[in-house]
Design a protein around this motif. Structure first.
Motif, short mmCIF file in Angstrom:
data_model
loop_
_atom_site.label_atom_id
_atom_site.label_comp_id
_atom_site.label_asym_id
_atom_site.label_seq_id
_atom_site.Cartn_x
_atom_site.Cartn_y
_atom_site.Cartn_z
N SER A 25 -5.25 -4.37 -7.02
CA SER A 25 -5.55 -5.64 -6.36
C SER A 25 -4.89 -6.79 -7.08
O SER A 25 -4.53 -6.69 -8.26
N VAL A 26 -4.69 -7.89 -6.36
CA VAL A 26 -4.17 -9.13 -6.94
C VAL A 26 -5.04 -10.28 -6.45
O VAL A 26 -5.74 -10.16 -5.44
N ASP A 27 -5.01 -11.39 -7.19
CA ASP A 27 -5.79 -12.56 -6.78
C ASP A 27 -5.30 -13.07 -5.42
O ASP A 27 -4.13 -12.91 -5.06
N PHE A 28 -6.22 -13.69 -4.68
CA PHE A 28 -5.85 -14.24 -3.37
C PHE A 28 -6.72 -15.44 -3.04
O PHE A 28 -7.65 -15.78 -3.79
N MET A 29 -6.41 -16.09 -1.94
CA MET A 29 -7.19 -17.23 -1.46
C MET A 29 -8.03 -16.81 -0.26
O MET A 29 -7.62 -15.96 0.53
N LEU A 30 -9.21 -17.41 -0.15
CA LEU A 30 -10.09 -17.19 0.99
C LEU A 30 -10.32 -18.54 1.67
O LEU A 30 -10.59 -19.54 0.99
N SER A 38 0.84 -1.20 0.00
CA SER A 38 0.00 0.00 0.00
C SER A 38 0.88 1.25 0.00
O SER A 38 1.90 1.29 0.68
N PRO A 39 0.50 2.28 -0.75
CA PRO A 39 1.39 3.43 -0.94
C PRO A 39 1.47 4.38 0.26
O PRO A 39 2.49 5.04 0.43
N ILE A 40 0.44 4.46 1.08
CA ILE A 40 0.46 5.41 2.18
C ILE A 40 1.21 4.87 3.38
O ILE A 40 2.07 5.54 3.94
N GLU A 41 0.91 3.65 3.79
CA GLU A 41 1.54 3.09 4.99
C GLU A 41 2.51 1.95 4.68
O GLU A 41 3.12 1.40 5.59
N GLY A 42 2.64 1.59 3.43
CA GLY A 42 3.60 0.55 3.05
C GLY A 42 3.26 -0.83 3.58
O GLY A 42 4.15 -1.62 3.88
N LYS A 43 1.96 -1.16 3.70
CA LYS A 43 1.54 -2.46 4.21
C LYS A 43 1.48 -3.50 3.09
O LYS A 43 1.03 -3.20 1.99
N GLU A 44 1.92 -4.73 3.40
CA GLU A 44 1.77 -5.82 2.46
C GLU A 44 0.29 -6.20 2.41
O GLU A 44 -0.33 -6.43 3.44
N CYS A 45 -0.30 -6.24 1.22
CA CYS A 45 -1.73 -6.48 1.10
C CYS A 45 -2.06 -7.13 -0.23
O CYS A 45 -1.19 -7.30 -1.09
N VAL A 46 -3.33 -7.49 -0.42
CA VAL A 46 -3.79 -8.03 -1.70
C VAL A 46 -4.68 -7.01 -2.41
O VAL A 46 -4.92 -7.13 -3.62
#
Length: 241
Positions: A103-108, A64-72
């Motif tokens: 966004s990128v694909d992910f598993m649920l 994420s660009p604001i807080e630099g969090k790893e995300c999907v």
């Protein structure tokens, strides 16, 4: 002549608001009509359903660009305070300058199995938890000026305040997905893969909160649109009489 232009503007605004209200109404209908079931149960259903579970990242993640969090999934928005130049006494309001979602694909995963979520055709609704309001370039969040940066703070006029907001879906988050699913059993568990030709909704709120939010947006926008349209049409009728 000025009155005619004003009526046309009001009528156009009303029609646009009524048209805009259709989208949240359709989302609302899809959520209410979709049964909330487990991932394994979705394997046997050919209609649109709602599944919920924990996000599991795989493959390439994004930051994420604001807080630099790893995300999907992330969405950030930059807004600035503004006011009507024709009436400087009006209160300031927030005007959006820039808005981006990735966004990128992910598993649920839930207690019954896993589902592969294809985000290509999805409509994603995020809660914007991160919020910064600043009044000078020196107070831009440090993580927002990393490398690469999604924007250049020097391009913005800091005479007015800027607000940075960001929403994310991260591995470990509990979210809900609405769509049509198909799949096969694997090692005694259900592996459900979403069909790529169906539109799905992904949201990080509880269903009740999402329904309430959509109702307020849809009803409020429709009412304002109806009032604007009615005012313009009544004016036209009175002028013709």
């Amino acid at each position: 002549m000025n009155e005619i232009i004003t009526v046309i503007v009001i009528l156009s605004a009303g029609i646009m608001m009524i048209a805009y209200s259709i989208k949240p109404f359709r989302k609302l209908r899809a959520i209410k009509k979709s049964d909330e079931i487990s991932i394994s149960a979705a394997l046997c259903r050919g209609n649109m359903v709602q599944i919920s579970g924990t996000v599991i990242g795989y493959g390439n993640s994004i930051k994420s660009p604001i807080e630099g969090k790893e995300c999907v999934v992330y969405e950030y928005k930059i807004s600035k305070t503004s006011r009507d130049s024709a009436d400087p006494e009006n209160d300031h309001y927030w005007k959006d300058l820039e808005k981006t979602k990735e966004s990128v694909d992910f598993m649920l995963e839930d207690h019954t199995g896993t589902a592969h979520i294809n985000v290509d055709s999805s409509d994603i609704s995020l809660t914007h938890d991160s919020r910064y309001t600043i009044s000078g370039s020196s107070s831009v969040p440090t993580t927002a000026t990393g490398d690469p940066i999604p924007f250049d703070p020097t391009n913005f006029d800091f005479k007015d305040r800027l607000r940075f907001t960001e929403g994310t879906i991260r591995p470990g988050d509990w979210i809900s997905v609405i769509g049509t699913f198909s799949g096969t059993k694997t090692d005694g568990r259900e592996n459900v893969e979403i069909t790529s030709d169906d539109i799905i909704y992904i949201f990080d709120k509880d269903t009740g909160d999402k329904i309430s939010s959509l109702q307020k947006t849809a009803i409020g926008t429709f009412i304002f649109g109806f009032v604007f349209t009615s005012f313009a049409l009544v004016y036209v009728v009175l002028e013709l009489l």
